[in-house]
Design an enzyme around this catalytic site. Structure first.
Site, PDB file in Angstrom:
ATOM      1  CG  HIS A   1      -0.160   0.066   2.522  1.00 13.84           C
ATOM      2  ND1 HIS A   1       0.364   1.233   3.028  1.00 13.84           N
ATOM      3  CD2 HIS A   1       0.178  -0.909   3.393  1.00 13.84           C
ATOM      4  CE1 HIS A   1       0.986   0.981   4.163  1.00 13.84           C
ATOM      5  NE2 HIS A   1       0.899  -0.328   4.409  1.00 13.84           N
TER       6      HIS A   1
ATOM      7  CD  GLU B   1       2.340  -5.530   7.954  1.00 15.92           C
ATOM      8  OE1 GLU B   1       2.360  -6.759   7.774  1.00 15.92           O
ATOM      9  OE2 GLU B   1       3.191  -4.759   7.477  1.00 15.92           O
TER      10      GLU B   1
END
Length: 201
Positions: A19, A93
């Site tokens: 990202h 994550e």
């Protein structure tokens, strides 16, 4: 879920994109499973990733459900003319537990090696990454899938295939994992061909 034997003869590529940048990235904070949105730099990085991905054919784009990954994926999907596909919880994550939001320099002192404080183990992160790859390959056999997720899960999951520890994964960078007859092979990392460490005698 399709078993590996059912798609093992399918040629496919997975493009892993970290990202774009967030405010916490900029400040050097552990953000892990915290849902922090992109900043303007991060949105620009997502747009830049379209140029790297545009040299290949992609059938679908999927992501982690966290907003920074979903927004990055949406920007890339728009740039490639694709519909945004589903989110996979397995791609979230690493959970940094008590370290979420803490400056990395402080976290290194409080939890050396990022061990303790409720921080998810790297073994758990890699296990989730490998299961995510299996799930995506089963959902999209023979397809080229762009996968937007996070630095730690990309770095350590792809290190499993590289056979050595990869360097930090940059925001907005692209890594390519290709499946052929002999299994998965890492073709690109941080927008470049992977560079194995030089062995010294």
């Amino acid at each position: 879920m399709r078993s590996g034997a059912e798609w093992e003869n399918e040629l496919m590529e997975l493009g892993f994109i970290r990202h774009g940048q967030t405010r916490w990235n900029l400040e050097g904070r552990l953000q892990g499973s915290s849902d922090i949105e992109l900043n303007d730099t991060g949105r620009a990085q997502a747009s830049d990733a379209v140029q790297i991905l545009g040299s290949a054919r992609w059938d679908v784009i999927v992501s982690s459900p966290l907003s920074r990954a979903r927004e990055t994926a949406q920007i890339i999907a728009d740039g490639l003319g694709l519909e945004l596909g589903p989110a996979y919880d397995l791609l979230i994550e690493r959970d940094y537990g008590e370290g979420e939001g803490v400056l990395e320099t402080e976290a290194a002192q409080r939890w050396p090696g990022k061990i303790g404080g409720g921080i998810e183990s790297l073994e758990s992160v890699v296990d989730r990454g490998l299961r995510a790859i299996e799930q995506i390959a089963s959902d999209y056999p023979g397809k080229n899938v762009a996968v937007v997720c996070h630095g730690t899960i990309i770095r350590y999951t792809l290190s499993h295939f590289a056979g050595y520890q990869l360097d930090t994964i940059r925001n907005g960078s692209v890594a390519i994992l290709e499946y052929e007859i002999d299994g998965w092979e890492l073709k690109l990392v941080n927008d470049q061909m992977p560079q194995p460490p030089v062995k010294t005698q």
